[in-house]
Scaffold this motif. Sequence first.
Motif, short mmCIF file in Angstrom:
data_model
loop_
_atom_site.label_atom_id
_atom_site.label_comp_id
_atom_site.label_asym_id
_atom_site.label_seq_id
_atom_site.Cartn_x
_atom_site.Cartn_y
_atom_site.Cartn_z
N PHE A 178 0.78 -1.23 0.00
CA PHE A 178 0.00 0.00 0.00
C PHE A 178 0.82 1.29 0.00
CE2 PHE A 178 -2.64 -3.28 2.00
CZ PHE A 178 -3.67 -3.31 1.07
N SER A 179 2.10 1.23 0.16
CA SER A 179 2.93 2.44 0.19
C SER A 179 3.11 3.00 -1.22
CB SER A 179 4.29 2.14 0.80
OG SER A 179 4.14 1.74 2.13
N GLY A 180 2.91 4.31 -1.35
CA GLY A 180 3.11 4.97 -2.63
C GLY A 180 2.16 4.54 -3.72
N LYS A 181 0.96 4.13 -3.35
CA LYS A 181 0.00 3.62 -4.33
C LYS A 181 -1.13 4.61 -4.61
CE LYS A 181 1.86 -0.53 -4.31
NZ LYS A 181 2.80 -0.96 -5.24
N ALA A 182 -0.93 5.89 -4.31
CA ALA A 182 -1.99 6.89 -4.46
C ALA A 182 -2.48 7.00 -5.90
CB ALA A 182 -1.52 8.24 -3.95
N PHE A 203 -6.54 1.88 3.02
CA PHE A 203 -5.22 1.29 3.25
C PHE A 203 -4.11 2.25 2.80
CE2 PHE A 203 -8.21 -2.19 2.79
CZ PHE A 203 -7.94 -2.93 3.92
N VAL A 204 -4.30 2.86 1.64
CA VAL A 204 -3.32 3.82 1.13
C VAL A 204 -3.28 5.04 2.05
CG1 VAL A 204 -2.75 5.34 -0.83
CG2 VAL A 204 -3.53 3.00 -1.24
N PHE A 205 -4.45 5.49 2.53
CA PHE A 205 -4.52 6.62 3.46
C PHE A 205 -3.73 6.32 4.73
CE2 PHE A 205 -6.70 8.67 7.08
CZ PHE A 205 -6.47 10.00 6.76
N ALA A 206 -3.93 5.13 5.30
CA ALA A 206 -3.21 4.74 6.53
C ALA A 206 -1.71 4.75 6.29
CB ALA A 206 -3.67 3.36 7.00
N ALA A 207 -1.28 4.24 5.14
CA ALA A 207 0.14 4.22 4.80
C ALA A 207 0.68 5.65 4.65
CB ALA A 207 0.38 3.43 3.52
N GLU A 208 -0.09 6.51 4.02
CA GLU A 208 0.33 7.90 3.82
C GLU A 208 0.43 8.64 5.16
OE1 GLU A 208 1.17 9.77 0.95
OE2 GLU A 208 1.30 7.76 0.11
N ILE A 209 -0.54 8.45 6.04
CA ILE A 209 -0.52 9.10 7.36
C ILE A 209 0.75 8.71 8.11
CG2 ILE A 209 -1.63 9.14 9.65
CD1 ILE A 209 -3.07 10.83 7.60
N GLY A 210 1.05 7.41 8.12
CA GLY A 210 2.23 6.94 8.84
C GLY A 210 3.53 7.43 8.24
N SER A 211 3.63 7.40 6.90
CA SER A 211 4.89 7.79 6.27
C SER A 211 5.12 9.30 6.33
CB SER A 211 4.95 7.29 4.83
OG SER A 211 3.97 7.91 4.04
N LYS A 212 4.06 10.09 6.30
CA LYS A 212 4.23 11.55 6.35
C LYS A 212 4.50 12.05 7.77
CE LYS A 212 1.70 12.82 2.25
NZ LYS A 212 0.53 13.47 1.68
N ASN A 213 3.83 11.45 8.77
CA ASN A 213 3.95 11.96 10.13
C ASN A 213 5.01 11.26 10.97
OD1 ASN A 213 1.68 14.00 10.34
ND2 ASN A 213 0.65 12.24 9.46
N LYS A 214 5.22 9.98 10.71
CA LYS A 214 6.20 9.19 11.46
C LYS A 214 6.05 9.38 12.97
CE LYS A 214 9.54 9.11 7.71
NZ LYS A 214 8.95 7.99 7.06
N ASP A 215 4.79 9.34 13.41
CA ASP A 215 4.46 9.60 14.82
C ASP A 215 3.35 8.65 15.27
OD1 ASP A 215 3.86 10.64 17.31
OD2 ASP A 215 3.45 12.67 16.59
N ALA A 216 3.64 7.86 16.29
CA ALA A 216 2.66 6.90 16.80
C ALA A 216 1.39 7.59 17.28
CB ALA A 216 3.27 6.07 17.91
N ALA A 217 1.52 8.78 17.87
CA ALA A 217 0.36 9.49 18.40
C ALA A 217 -0.61 9.86 17.28
CB ALA A 217 0.80 10.74 19.15
N VAL A 218 -0.09 10.17 16.10
CA VAL A 218 -0.94 10.51 14.97
C VAL A 218 -1.72 9.26 14.51
CG1 VAL A 218 -0.97 11.32 12.57
CG2 VAL A 218 0.51 12.42 14.25
N CYS A 219 -1.04 8.12 14.46
CA CYS A 219 -1.71 6.87 14.10
C CYS A 219 -2.81 6.55 15.11
CB CYS A 219 -0.71 5.72 14.02
SG CYS A 219 0.50 5.87 12.69
N GLU A 220 -2.51 6.74 16.39
CA GLU A 220 -3.50 6.47 17.45
C GLU A 220 -4.70 7.40 17.30
OE1 GLU A 220 -3.29 3.91 19.59
OE2 GLU A 220 -1.39 3.38 18.65
#
Length: 168
Positions: free
Chosen positions: A109-113, A123-140
């Motif tokens: 799912f990474s880079g599949k926009a 799934f692509v949104f979740a991957a983008e959120i994690g790769s852009k923010n690199k912050d567990a709190a944002v994922c939570e």
Amino acid sequence: MHFSKLILAVVALTWVSTTDALLPFATPALILGGLAVLKGAAIFTLIGGPFKGKRSADDALAREQSEAALLSTVENLDPSGCILKLLCHLQFKEESTRTPEENTLVQMFSGKAEGLTSQSAAFVFAAEIGSKNKDAAVCEKYFNKCPYTSDEVGNLLHQSWGCNNPSV
């Protein structure tokens, strides 16, 4: 496992998930089911689906429909978004410390926009959120309906994609 038994298991798990009293016990089973279907999607993608050799437009459409059906099933089995939460967290985990299962999930799912479909969007949104923010709190924050930690869902991933038997 025969396809009819798999369908029966999915129907049973879906029925159990609608019973509020059983929901705490059904949720890990549903997540496991979603992860198992996602493994099927990964295998389907890696081997090119049932359409080998020369591919026609009909084959491409059938492949897209099959992938869409698999991802839709995953979403239905994981209404709390635990798999999305895991995918978000995996984006900023060092690649060298990820398991092969985790790397496969990230690669799916990474880079599949650009090839986004309605079924793959979450799934692509979740991957983008994690790769852009690199912050567990944002994922939570984004995936707060999931009652489990990313480590617990990761254990379910290893259980459903590998040969381990960790518990949640």
